[in-house]
Design an enzyme around this catalytic site. Structure first.
Site, short mmCIF file in Angstrom:
data_model
loop_
_atom_site.label_atom_id
_atom_site.label_comp_id
_atom_site.label_asym_id
_atom_site.label_seq_id
_atom_site.Cartn_x
_atom_site.Cartn_y
_atom_site.Cartn_z
N GLY A 236 3.30 17.00 -15.91
CA GLY A 236 2.55 15.97 -16.55
C GLY A 236 1.97 14.64 -16.10
N HIS A 237 1.50 13.81 -16.86
CA HIS A 237 0.98 12.73 -16.57
C HIS A 237 1.83 11.68 -15.67
CE1 HIS A 237 2.35 10.71 -20.21
NE2 HIS A 237 1.78 11.54 -20.55
#
Length: 346
Positions: A236-237
């Site tokens: 994920g980010h």
């Protein structure tokens, strides 16, 4: 390629037990090997195949001994055999060339020493360094940078402004830099939060097929030097993956997680967002990590717990049917005794 056992031992820094003039023609797994082949034993469980193998010689650890067999003894058979595979099967590389059937924006900078196959797209202001190899279907977004001797296999997508270091290997279908999953009021309004950061991948990283690494909301999603990421992993980010970490297939890492150096995550591990896993931790397959973990821990289970505690819990679970029968029997006996006490039964 043909090499004597003595030549092979010298190449891997091992010693020969047997005939150093024995000629080896190929490398094979221990169950497939035949005369002229060299095989290896890295895992003690494979000792049982030694009596059945037809291999002419084996690479084994220093403490192993099989009388009557030709052996090369080394500190780490798996590492040694890996070196031998590269020696016997050197990677074939074509001469650098840039296909006229690739689209390269006029403002992009592509080294003449790179290899660019037909059907590659290289966007404005992108940079591709010497020795890089871009296979058909690769897309390099605006302002992205690809380091020296990096290999991007077919259909890899590098989104705009992402930074890929030197000697990186990214396998087919991987997506680097898609938007992070950021939405306000999820399940209600789903207001998209712009994702304007990048992904930075340092030198000597390898990323498996169809893995996805999201760009940061702000700043960077950062994969540090020497990390190895398997197929079908979701990162994920704003995640940071430490140096030489190993991430096995189907792991899912939520946003803003920090993974320390040398961490190993087994298959299908899930990690909630905004936590930190310390250096050197090992997390067993199918575990769920829900809060910070100090360095050097060995974990398992969902939710995660110390590995030894998890083993005891799993052992107890296998005995649950027996315990249910015992508790049910005790409940019946107690009920019977209560009736006797109350004078309802004799």
């Amino acid at each position: 390629m043909e090499k004597t056992l003595g030549e092979i031992a010298a190449y891997v820094g091992g010693c020969v037990s047997g005939d150093p003039e024995l000629v080896i023609k190929d490398l094979k797994g221990i169950t497939e090997a035949g005369p002229g082949d060299l095989s290896f034993i890295a895992n003690p469980r494979y000792r049982r195949y030694v009596s059945m193998t037809r291999a002419s010689a084996l690479v084994v650890s220093l403490d192993m001994d099989f009388p009557g067999l030709n052996l090369i003894k080394v500190k780490d058979p798996y590492v040694a055999f890996g070196r031998l595979i590269s020696w016997f099967y050197p990677q074939e590389r074509e001469s650098p060339s840039v296909s006229p059937q690739a689209y390269i924006d006029p403002s992009a900078c592509v080294s003449p020493q790179a290899t660019v196959y037909p059907g590659v797209f290289i966007g404005a202001e992108a940079e591709v360094a010497r020795g890089a190899i871009l296979y058909s279907g690769v897309v390099i977004g605006k302002g992205a940078k690809i380091g020296e001797e990096t290999v991007l296999y077919p259909n890899v997508v590098i989104y705009p402004h992402c930074l890929i270091g030197s000697r990186v290997i990214i396998h087919a279908g991987a997506i680097i830099g898609a938007d992070g999953f950021g939405f306000a009021h999820p399940g209600q309004e789903n207001i998209k939060i712009p994702q304007v950061g990048i992904v930075q991948i340092e030198d000597d990283v390898e990323i498996g097929a169809n893995t996805t690494i999201d760009r940061a909301t702000l700043g960077r999603t950062w994969i540090k030097r020497g990390a190895k990421i398997d197929n079908l992993v979701q990162i994920g980010h704003n995640v940071t993956i430490g140096e030489k970490a190993v991430i096995v297939s189907q792991v899912g890492i939520s946003g803003s997680v920090r993974i320390g150096d040398g961490v190993i995550l087994g298959g299908q591990v899930g990690i909630v967002g905004h936590i930190e896993i310390g250096d050197g931790c090992i997390v067993a397959a199918r575990s769920a990590v829900h809060n910070d973990v100090p360095p050097g821990q060995l974990l398992a289970g969902a939710p995660h717990m110390p590995y030894q505690k998890w083993l005891r819990m799993v052992g107890a679970m296998t005995r649950l049917p027996e315990w249910v029968r015992k508790v049910t029997d005790l409940a019946h006996r107690v009920a019977h005794l209560e009736k006797i006490i109350e004078g309802k039964e004799s």
